[in-house]
Design an enzyme around this catalytic site. Structure first.
Site, PDB file in Angstrom:
ATOM      1  N   CYS A  51     -82.503   4.946 -25.981  1.00 19.27           N
ATOM      2  CA  CYS A  51     -81.353   4.636 -26.812  1.00 19.27           C
ATOM      3  C   CYS A  51     -80.611   6.263 -27.171  1.00 19.27           C
ATOM      4  O   CYS A  51     -81.027   7.175 -26.542  1.00 19.27           O
ATOM      5  CB  CYS A  51     -81.629   3.961 -28.093  1.00 19.27           C
ATOM      6  SG  CYS A  51     -82.876   4.831 -29.106  1.00 19.27           S
ATOM      7  N   THR A  52     -79.709   6.159 -27.973  1.00 23.41           N
ATOM      8  CA  THR A  52     -79.003   7.246 -28.232  1.00 23.41           C
ATOM      9  C   THR A  52     -79.673   8.543 -28.762  1.00 23.41           C
ATOM     10  O   THR A  52     -79.702   9.664 -28.099  1.00 23.41           O
ATOM     11  CB  THR A  52     -77.761   6.944 -29.255  1.00 23.41           C
ATOM     12  OG1 THR A  52     -76.999   5.928 -28.959  1.00 23.41           O
ATOM     13  CG2 THR A  52     -76.853   8.168 -29.281  1.00 23.41           C
TER      14      THR A  52
END
EC number: 1.14.-.-
Length: 304
Positions: free
Chosen positions: A179-180
């Site tokens: 994810c980010t």
């Protein structure tokens, strides 16, 4: 372009029973140091992204790490050419990243962390299923080569997607998620571990740490990484990409997107035009007018 604003994306899972008592001191400090952004506090920890001067961000990080529960927060730094936030908020929440499944606790069980330098080898392994845990609009502008896109609108939809696709998950020996910044994978890998999967991995520091440390020529990343601030997206080296957000649906826009007849600043874009009514668009127009007025007032107050 000179980059004067230091951006800190941070999170830390902790047993934070007194989280409500931290709201005011954090907000007071940020306002005193002219820091802007959002911090979320919950019994499970802290999460957020903030920006300010280098000295101000250092002061805030010192304050946070002085809290015994936050001894080892995950923090990623980058720089912005202009302030990427409009105001400072410290919010109290049930979860610092909302999955909506009770009992998922990364402090008890979580996937194996994989450093960016070792990530390529893992995701190129034929026995690895690579899953992007982010939302569909994030995947649309960039991801890792070969990653599965769950096509979710929010992270709340991820558990249902996992249950629906368990047959696919069981086809591979290893499951790798990203994810980010890493926080969603803390929850997603903890959830999958609770379902009985053992070889579960996630990218330490998230996409941002990978783009910061892995040279473009060695990278398996394509496109841009969406970020939840006014920079909108970054690329290798965490350089800004020059995108803007549609204020109606928060889809990332490039120059070509803004040439569409469906684009109206603050009101609509190709991604949302057909999903909104004219009443919706008129409401967004009024909101945009008020936003522009507030910016003008802020400019005038600084000039006085």
């Amino acid at each position: 372009m000179e980059k004067n604003f230091k951006v800190a994306a941070l999170y830390c899972f902790a047993d934070l029973k007194h989280y409500r008592q931290l709201q005011k001191p954090l907000l007071d400090l940020c306002q005193a140091k002219d820091i802007k952004g959002t911090l979320l506090l919950a019994q499970e920890g802290i999460n957020g992204t903030v920006a300010g001067s280098c000295a101000a961000i250092e002061t805030l990080v010192d304050f946070i790490t002085a809290e015994p529960a936050f001894q080892m927060p995950e923090i990623k730094y980058s720089w912005a050419s202009k302030m990427p936030f409009h105001r400072m908020k410290v919010r109290l929440k049930k979860e610092i990243v909302t999955m909506g499944v009770d009992g998922v606790n990364p402090l008890k069980a979580v996937g194996t962390y994989v450093d960016p330098k070792d990530w390529n080898a893992l995701i190129q392994d034929e026995e690895t299923l690579l899953i992007d845990t982010r939302n569909d609009y994030e995947y649309a502008i960039g991801s890792f080569q070969g990653a599965v896109d769950p096509r979710i609108k929010t992270f709340r939809e991820f558990p249902a997607w996992v249950l629906k696709h368990e047959a696919d998950l069981k086809k591979k020996k290893k499951i790798a998620m990203f994810c980010t910044g890493g926080i969603r994978c803390e929850k997603s890998t903890a959830y999958v571990r609770e379902l009985g999967y053992e070889q579960v991995y996630h990218l330490k520091g998230g996409i941002l740490k990978y783009l910061e440390t892995i040279p473009k020529e060695d990278s398996l990343w394509w496109g841009e990484c969406f970020v939840f601030d006014e920079r909108v997206s970054v690329k290798h080296g965490l350089e800004e990409c020059g995108r803007e957000l549609c204020r109606a649906c928060r889809s990332p826009l490039n120059t070509e997107s803004k040439l569409s007849p469906h684009y109206e600043e603050g009101v609509s874009c190709d991604a949302c035009y057909n999903t909104r009514s004219e009443d919706d668009r008129e409401r967004f127009r009024e909101r945009h007018r008020q936003f522009q007025l507030s910016k003008l007032r802020a400019m005038h107050s600084h000039q006085e």
